[in-house]
Enzyme design. Sequence first.
Site, PDB file in Angstrom:
ATOM      1  CD  GLU A  33      -2.610  -0.440 -33.240  1.00 37.58           C
ATOM      2  OE1 GLU A  33      -3.157  -0.309 -34.507  1.00 37.58           O
ATOM      3  OE2 GLU A  33      -1.270   0.284 -33.149  1.00 37.58           O
ATOM      4  CG  ASP A  81     -11.483   2.060 -40.265  1.00 38.09           C
ATOM      5  OD1 ASP A  81     -11.026   2.548 -41.393  1.00 38.09           O
ATOM      6  OD2 ASP A  81     -10.250   2.149 -39.404  1.00 38.09           O
TER       7      ASP A  81
END
Length: 225
Positions: free
Chosen positions: A13, A193
């Site tokens: 990230e 997701d």
Amino acid sequence: MNTIGIIGAMPSELADIRNMLDKAEIKRISGFDFYINEYKGKKVINACCGIAKVNAALCTQVLIDNFAPDAIINTGIAGGMNTDVKVCDVVISTEVLPHDLDLHFLNDYPPYCGIFKADEKLIEAAEKICGEFGINSFRGRIVSGEAFISSNEVKAEIQQRLNPYAVDMESAAVGHCCYLNEMPYVSVRCISDNADDEGAMSFDEFEKIAAKRVAEIVLEMCTVL
């Protein structure tokens, strides 16, 4: 704002942010590595906190205590929890809270608050950058808990109870810590997701794409704050 803190949970990230901010000074404090850069007239400090709420809260407090930022941006990926939110869309927190704790324990005991509001100026900056980049974004509630949600049944229960736009494992802790320190914050999350039965497969496919997208947004935010 002259000093901005950025916190992500996983190395992936922060990888794109660190690639774009090369030659950082690195300070290791309380087990966390803080990458310090000057970027377009701002001091930008980023740290990988690790996964879940305890890691996120500890890292946030260490960052505040040692660097006194003007604001903190929690960045990374998340699971979509609203039917309008699609993979690779961005959710900008209006507020954050835990989904795995009875809020009675936070509301009726210190800190006497269980839902932590994000800073409006930071929200507006994130929205502005998403618009300029042509990225679909949503303002909304982000909830956090000690599990990766990849079950239709679990997702439906959280949706019915809390009506969030996204779910992750850290935002609520960052918001909680910033609330106690009277520190402006926002969580900016790109959806990797849909937090459902296909969540693990989608995460593997879209993690890097989503992380790169949100990294570019967050760095551009630093220039307009």
